[in-house]
Design a protein around this motif. Structure first.
Motif, mmCIF file in Angstrom:
data_model
loop_
_atom_site.group_PDB
_atom_site.id
_atom_site.type_symbol
_atom_site.label_atom_id
_atom_site.label_comp_id
_atom_site.label_asym_id
_atom_site.label_seq_id
_atom_site.Cartn_x
_atom_site.Cartn_y
_atom_site.Cartn_z
ATOM 1 N N ILE A 176 0.859 -1.183 0.000
ATOM 2 C CA ILE A 176 0.000 0.000 0.000
ATOM 3 C C ILE A 176 0.892 1.227 0.000
ATOM 4 O O ILE A 176 1.725 1.406 0.890
ATOM 5 C CB ILE A 176 -0.927 0.005 1.234
ATOM 6 C CG1 ILE A 176 -1.826 -1.237 1.200
ATOM 7 C CG2 ILE A 176 -1.750 1.278 1.284
ATOM 8 C CD1 ILE A 176 -2.652 -1.429 2.448
ATOM 9 N N GLU A 177 0.703 2.048 -1.020
ATOM 10 C CA GLU A 177 1.567 3.226 -1.173
ATOM 11 C C GLU A 177 0.914 4.432 -0.506
ATOM 12 O O GLU A 177 -0.271 4.689 -0.692
ATOM 13 C CB GLU A 177 1.816 3.502 -2.647
ATOM 14 C CG GLU A 177 2.560 2.364 -3.339
ATOM 15 C CD GLU A 177 2.901 2.700 -4.764
ATOM 16 O OE1 GLU A 177 3.902 3.402 -4.992
ATOM 17 O OE2 GLU A 177 2.160 2.257 -5.653
ATOM 18 N N VAL A 178 1.699 5.144 0.240
ATOM 19 C CA VAL A 178 1.256 6.385 0.877
ATOM 20 C C VAL A 178 2.122 7.499 0.309
ATOM 21 O O VAL A 178 3.348 7.477 0.465
ATOM 22 C CB VAL A 178 1.404 6.310 2.409
ATOM 23 C CG1 VAL A 178 0.903 7.580 3.076
ATOM 24 C CG2 VAL A 178 0.650 5.095 2.949
ATOM 25 N N ALA A 183 2.720 12.453 3.795
ATOM 26 C CA ALA A 183 2.846 10.999 3.922
ATOM 27 C C ALA A 183 3.555 10.620 5.214
ATOM 28 O O ALA A 183 3.140 9.700 5.925
ATOM 29 C CB ALA A 183 3.574 10.410 2.716
ATOM 30 N N TYR A 205 -5.793 -0.642 4.282
ATOM 31 C CA TYR A 205 -6.048 0.397 3.285
ATOM 32 C C TYR A 205 -7.172 1.317 3.735
ATOM 33 O O TYR A 205 -7.070 2.546 3.665
ATOM 34 C CB TYR A 205 -6.384 -0.253 1.937
ATOM 35 C CG TYR A 205 -6.873 0.721 0.898
ATOM 36 C CD1 TYR A 205 -8.219 0.766 0.529
ATOM 37 C CD2 TYR A 205 -6.008 1.618 0.286
ATOM 38 C CE1 TYR A 205 -8.660 1.668 -0.418
ATOM 39 C CE2 TYR A 205 -6.454 2.526 -0.658
ATOM 40 C CZ TYR A 205 -7.779 2.545 -0.998
ATOM 41 O OH TYR A 205 -8.239 3.444 -1.927
ATOM 42 N N LEU A 265 -6.056 3.591 6.676
ATOM 43 C CA LEU A 265 -5.215 4.702 6.221
ATOM 44 C C LEU A 265 -6.062 5.739 5.496
ATOM 45 O O LEU A 265 -5.900 6.946 5.688
ATOM 46 C CB LEU A 265 -4.108 4.175 5.293
ATOM 47 C CG LEU A 265 -3.014 3.364 5.971
ATOM 48 C CD1 LEU A 265 -2.148 2.665 4.925
ATOM 49 C CD2 LEU A 265 -2.145 4.260 6.848
ATOM 50 N N GLU A 266 -6.993 5.255 4.674
ATOM 51 C CA GLU A 266 -7.842 6.174 3.915
ATOM 52 C C GLU A 266 -8.749 6.963 4.851
ATOM 53 O O GLU A 266 -8.981 8.161 4.658
ATOM 54 C CB GLU A 266 -8.666 5.374 2.899
ATOM 55 C CG GLU A 266 -9.547 6.205 1.975
ATOM 56 C CD GLU A 266 -8.766 7.114 1.044
ATOM 57 O OE1 GLU A 266 -7.651 6.743 0.630
ATOM 58 O OE2 GLU A 266 -9.272 8.213 0.746
ATOM 59 N N ARG A 269 -6.690 9.562 6.504
ATOM 60 C CA ARG A 269 -6.316 10.547 5.473
ATOM 61 C C ARG A 269 -7.442 11.562 5.307
ATOM 62 O O ARG A 269 -7.201 12.775 5.261
ATOM 63 C CB ARG A 269 -6.034 9.822 4.161
ATOM 64 C CG ARG A 269 -5.893 10.776 2.986
ATOM 65 C CD ARG A 269 -6.134 10.091 1.645
ATOM 66 N NE ARG A 269 -6.323 11.126 0.626
ATOM 67 C CZ ARG A 269 -7.324 11.147 -0.247
ATOM 68 N NH1 ARG A 269 -8.236 10.204 -0.244
ATOM 69 N NH2 ARG A 269 -7.426 12.115 -1.133
ATOM 70 N N TYR A 297 -2.131 10.772 -0.479
ATOM 71 C CA TYR A 297 -2.999 9.820 -1.154
ATOM 72 C C TYR A 297 -2.567 8.390 -0.823
ATOM 73 O O TYR A 297 -1.384 8.131 -0.589
ATOM 74 C CB TYR A 297 -2.947 10.017 -2.674
ATOM 75 C CG TYR A 297 -3.552 11.319 -3.140
ATOM 76 C CD1 TYR A 297 -2.735 12.328 -3.660
ATOM 77 C CD2 TYR A 297 -4.925 11.543 -3.073
ATOM 78 C CE1 TYR A 297 -3.282 13.526 -4.092
ATOM 79 C CE2 TYR A 297 -5.473 12.735 -3.506
ATOM 80 C CZ TYR A 297 -4.649 13.732 -4.019
ATOM 81 O OH TYR A 297 -5.196 14.910 -4.448
ATOM 82 N N ILE A 298 -3.538 7.513 -0.825
ATOM 83 C CA ILE A 298 -3.290 6.105 -0.511
ATOM 84 C C ILE A 298 -3.634 5.271 -1.746
ATOM 85 O O ILE A 298 -4.762 5.360 -2.249
ATOM 86 C CB ILE A 298 -4.168 5.602 0.659
ATOM 87 C CG1 ILE A 298 -4.280 6.640 1.776
ATOM 88 C CG2 ILE A 298 -3.663 4.266 1.181
ATOM 89 C CD1 ILE A 298 -3.030 6.892 2.540
ATOM 90 N N ASN A 333 -3.652 1.288 -3.164
ATOM 91 C CA ASN A 333 -3.424 -0.140 -2.913
ATOM 92 C C ASN A 333 -2.819 -0.760 -4.167
ATOM 93 O O ASN A 333 -3.529 -1.074 -5.118
ATOM 94 C CB ASN A 333 -4.735 -0.840 -2.546
ATOM 95 C CG ASN A 333 -4.531 -2.322 -2.301
ATOM 96 O OD1 ASN A 333 -3.388 -2.798 -2.203
ATOM 97 N ND2 ASN A 333 -5.612 -3.059 -2.227
#
Lengths: 178, 755
Positions: free
Chosen positions: B429-431, B436, B495, B498-499, B502, B512-513, B515
């Motif tokens: 999962i990219e943050v 960030a 995910y 985190l969202e 956010r 932004y998150i 997946n």
């Protein structure tokens, strides 16, 4: 517990994973096949700057909007699009100082093409959304899994499904009647 | 399309003595069906429109004799609602006795089934429509005594001994074997209200009807007949004809018109005996009075406090009486008291109808690996892990069929040389964005922002209650780019968490998150020969330890495609996670297997991996932790003691419960030589005042091939301060003993990470 598991292979519960390169479903008045060679980027961007850079000829579209071909900018959340192109997209992954984030997604999705005179009947079995009315979001629940759906000219409905769930959707299409 | 819930269309025309255009009502209805079908229209009988949803989606349950029932989902251009009205009972003492029935039900039994419900019938009513019933029953040979509430008749009770013997009317006993009641009719406005239609009280018919003046729907909906308060048959036919666009003369009702002329007969509070309002959920008038005394005076509170209207009929025969009673008790008008919210379904609908084809493998599908066919070809036996179908073991590679032996062989070989595991489901999962770092720190027990680019840190994600939700590793690409590698089964959950933060706690335009888990296939090489194997892949990365130390990663290329190599270990041995796009997975696996073959390595299934990590005491959240486990229960206290800034769950770590004595803590358990492995789930037993109590339980247990003895992990009260203690365990009637030991049973110094 170990003794119970000795002979149990859970793979028997599930239809075999298709060999996608050879897979095709031919139903009564409809057919389904995977499309390959598409480039995809997942882009989060409130101000649409990324679209102007990578796919300037396109605007974000929603459910069942029609495009010329497979190229599309699919709106999948309020500030997120899935860019789909049959040519490489010139945006590097990561954070861009213009204020948007990009992730490579070419292999994250499988595109299934639904065609045939009964394609709308098949589509209606997977979603209660009105194809004629569309929806601002291209990402909808289809047959129980999230799919980004639009249509291309020539009677082609294109469904992008997460690759891990593609086998399930294939099994679902296999059982469709027209 | 015509949708009718009965096998024969026409509603009450099927049992009321009505003539239309010189024909019997039922015959006239059949004629209309024939005309509809001949004109190419669809007629669905035995079908119930049970709900109207967003944007006027109408759901219909069609009951079929063959082929299974069907669910229709319609998007009509127009809706004409002719849902009729439902007779409501009267509320009086003993009104729940067998033999007390709705008046029109008796007519239904007579006309549809040839049954006369009694020979000496008292019919208590507040409307003239019941006269139809009385006439029919008399013609069938019953004696019918009418108690007209509009003329002052009061039903005061029922004499009952194995059956009705008499009805008490105004103090007088009237011999009877059946009491029919009619308190008027309630228009079926359910679908109208589901479509956000508003109601108004029509005092002339003592009922709520659609307020057509303020009706607001997404598409034209017209309500006709009794559903619209048009209780007389001729008015109903006329309005239906008009709504359907009828031309010329409307059908004429030539016989059977019986005017409604209802007079309200609502429950009268204050009585001494029990009078039932909701016959399904046994809610009495006294219950409504109690609700009012307890200040549950709104109809919505009345409903939940008493369960009035919550049974399978959803208040079809009780809601009006209930709200009228509450209105009388609280001194409000019925209109002011209002109705509860109408929600679908109108009738109970079987789940099989809604599920349709979503059964068997279509009901709750697992995710499938890109390399599943390759694993099958290699002889994998599969299980389901965290929503994925994954190889449990590859016994065939050793010629082993036995499950347990296969797992042992794989685990041992991986410790000796190298094992290859398909770790593709692991979260990626990219943050990304300027915030960030802040988001990562806020969502992690450990501080993440201090990582250097290219480095990896292990950490926990806590719930707001301070409980460990997931553990995983975070890779830092840059200050504005992190990759969260969480448990395979928690990807969606992590995910979403985190969202959520956010959107709720940070500027969503600054972080932004994404997946990206599905984009990347990840193959892990683990074991003393893992570096040699990965070198052979030609990734263009310096794999020497100074350049790629444990808990770091680098970007490279595999066969021209992007590749990321991370040195993380879930086995305690030197390990490399190689991630490539899914389209390169098969080529990577082939290359790694070729390399492993030269090194005497093997494929590694999930079961062997579980064993290897347990040898090292590496926990699995949800297996070696439960819904109470906090980081300090695992002995990890640094962030709790030192971090100054806020993070999710922080405050919960300092509650009385978090700090109390006796918390379950993660430890290892060791058994004496020659003993079998402890059963997972076995409880530690303590005897207090002669009674046994559980002081913990075994969470993981395996036979360790490399140690040649059993190992186990457990959650034990105050376990971390009881190392070395002997404990008693109990499982399925058997007792056993063990010693509390450190969680790590193998290579506690961690030398094999760089070995």
């Amino acid at each position: 517990m170990v003794d119970d598991l000795k002979a149990y292979d859970a793979a028997v519960k599930w239809s075999p994973l298709p060999v996608w390169e050879q897979a095709v479903i031919s139903g009564e008045g409809f057919s389904v096949r995977p499309l390959f060679g598409l480039h995809r980027l997942l882009v989060s961007d409130k101000m649409a700057g990324a679209i102007k850079l990578a796919m300037p000829a396109e605007k974000p579209i929603g459910f069942m909007a029609e495009t010329r071909d497979e190229n599309a900018v699919l709106q999948i959340a309020r500030d997120r699009v899935l860019m789909v192109s049959n040519r490489p997209l010139e945006l590097s992954p990561g954070w861009h100082k213009q204020g948007f984030a990009v992730s490579e997604a070419s292999d994250a999705w499988l595109c299934l093409e639904l065609t045939g005179e009964n394609r709308m009947s098949v589509l209606s079995q997977g979603t209660s959304l009105d194809p004629a009315s569309g929806s601002p979001s291209a990402m909808v629940q289809f047959a129980g899994v999230p799919c980004a759906i639009h249509q291309a000219r020539g009677g082609r409905i294109l469904l992008h499904v997460e690759c891990g769930q593609a086998a399930y959707l294939w099994a679902w299409f296999s059982g469709c009647s027209s | 399309m015509l949708v009718d819930e009965r096998a024969e269309a026409g509603g009450t025309l099927g049992w009321c003595d009505v003539e239309i255009d010189g024909m019997g009502g039922a015959d006239w209805a059949q004629l209309q069906l024939s005309r509809l079908r001949a004109a190419g229209h669809q007629v669905l009988l035995n079908s119930t429109a049970f709900g109207i949803y967003d944007h006027d989606l109408v759901s219909v349950w069609q009951r079929r004799e063959t082929g299974g029932d069907a669910l229709w989902q319609l998007r009509p251009g127009e809706i004409i609602l002719a849902a009729g009205a439902i007779e409501r009972p009267l509320v009086f003492a003993d009104n729940d006795r067998p033999g007390v029935m709705l008046a029109e039900a008796a007519l239904f039994y007579l006309r549809q089934h040839g049954i006369l419900v009694g020979s000496e019938i008292v019919l208590a009513t507040n409307n003239d429509r019941s006269l139809l019933v009385a006439r029919a029953l008399r013609d069938a040979g019953a004696t019918v005594t009418i108690a007209d509430l509009r003329q002052g008749a009061r039903i005061e009770g029922v004499g009952w001994h194995g059956g009705i013997e008499h009805v008490l009317v105004n103090g007088r006993k009237i011999a009877a074997d059946c009491l029919l009641v009619s308190g008027g009719y309630t228009p079926s406005v359910h679908l109208f209200c589901q479509a956000k239609g508003k109601l108004r009280l029509d005092e002339t018919i003592a009922a709520f009807v659609p307020d057509n003046a303020v009706n607001r729907t997404m598409s034209p909906m017209r309500i006709v007949g009794a559903a619209n308060g048009e209780m007389d048959i001729d008015a109903a036919i006329a309005s239906g004809f008009s709504a359907g666009g009828g031309k010329g003369r409307a059908p004429a009702v030539t016989e059977g018109i019986q005017r409604y002329h209802v007079g309200a007969a609502w429950p009268e509070p204050g009585g001494k005996t029990r009078a039932w309002i909701d016959l399904q959920n046994d809610v009495t008038l006294k219950d409504v009075e109690l609700a009012a005394r307890e200040n549950f005076r709104s109809v919505e509170h009345l409903k939940r406090y008493t369960t009035l209207g919550m049974a399978t009929d959803q208040g079809k025969t009780s809601n009006m009486n209930g709200l009228a009673a509450m209105a009388a008790i609280t001194g409000r008008g019925i209109a002011e008291t209002g109705t509860t919210t109408y929600r679908p379904p109108f009738v109970p609908v079987p789940f099989t109808v809604i599920a349709g084809r979503r059964r068997g493998e279509l009901m709750n599908p697992v995710r499938r690996l890109t390399l599943e066919n390759e694993h099958k070809a290699a002889g994998a036996v599969f299980r389901e892990y965290g929503g994925w179908l994954r190889p449990a073991h590859y016994g065939a590679q050793f010629g082993i069929e036995d499950w347990a032996e296969a797992i042992q062989a794989e685990a041992l070989r991986a410790r000796q040389t190298v094992g290859i595991l398909d770790g593709s489901p692991l979260g990626k999962i990219e943050v990304m964005g300027p915030l960030a770092s802040a988001l990562m720190d806020f969502n992690s027990y450990q501080t993440i922002s201090t990582l250097k680019p290219g480095r990896i840190r292990y950490g926990f994600m806590l719930t707001e209650a301070g409980v460990i939700y997931d553990d995983g590793v975070v890779s830092k690409v840059s200050d504005e780019h992190f990759i969260v590698s969480c448990s395979s089964g928690h990807v969606q959950g992590v995910y979403m968490r985190l969202e959520e933060w956010r959107q709720d706690h940070f500027d969503p335009d600054q972080v932004y998150i994404h997946n990206s888990t599905p984009q990347w296939a990840t193959l892990t090489a683990t074991g003393p020969a893992s570096r040699e194997l990965v070198v052979g892949l030609g990734l263009g990365i310096d794999l020497d330890d100074p350049a790629l130390p444990h808990m770091s990663f680098r970007e490279g290329q595999f066969a021209g495609a992007a590749a990321r190599v991370a040195r993380v270990s879930f086995t305690g041995d030197r390990s490399y996670e190689v991630s490539v796009p899914q389209s390169m997975a098969a080529a990577l696996l082939s290359a790694m297997r070729e390399g492993a073959a030269k090194l005497g390595g093997c494929l590694l299934g999930s079961e062997a991996l579980l064993l290897l990590r347990a040898e090292k005491g590496y926990i699995i959240a949800g297996k070696d932790t439960d819904g109470t486990t906090m980081p300090h229960d695992l002995g990890i206290t640094g962030p709790r003691d030192k971090r100054q800034n806020e993070y999710v769950g922080k405050r919960s770590l300092f509650t009385e419960n978090a700090m109390r004595d006796g918390r379950l803590q993660a430890v290892g358990l060791t058994v004496d030589a020659g003993m079998a492995a402890l059963p997972t789930g076995a409880h530690l037993i303590e005897t207090v005042s002669g009674k046994h109590r559980s002081a913990g339980f075994v969470t993981s247990s395996y036979w360790s091939p490399v140690l040649g003895r059993p190992i186990a992990l457990a959650l034990v009260e105050n376990g971390l301060s009881r190392l070395g203690q002997s404990v008693e365990l109990y499982h399925l009637g058997k007792s056993m003993t063990a010693r509390i030991s450190p969680v790590c049973a193998f290579d506690p110094e961690g030398k094999r990470l760089n070995g």
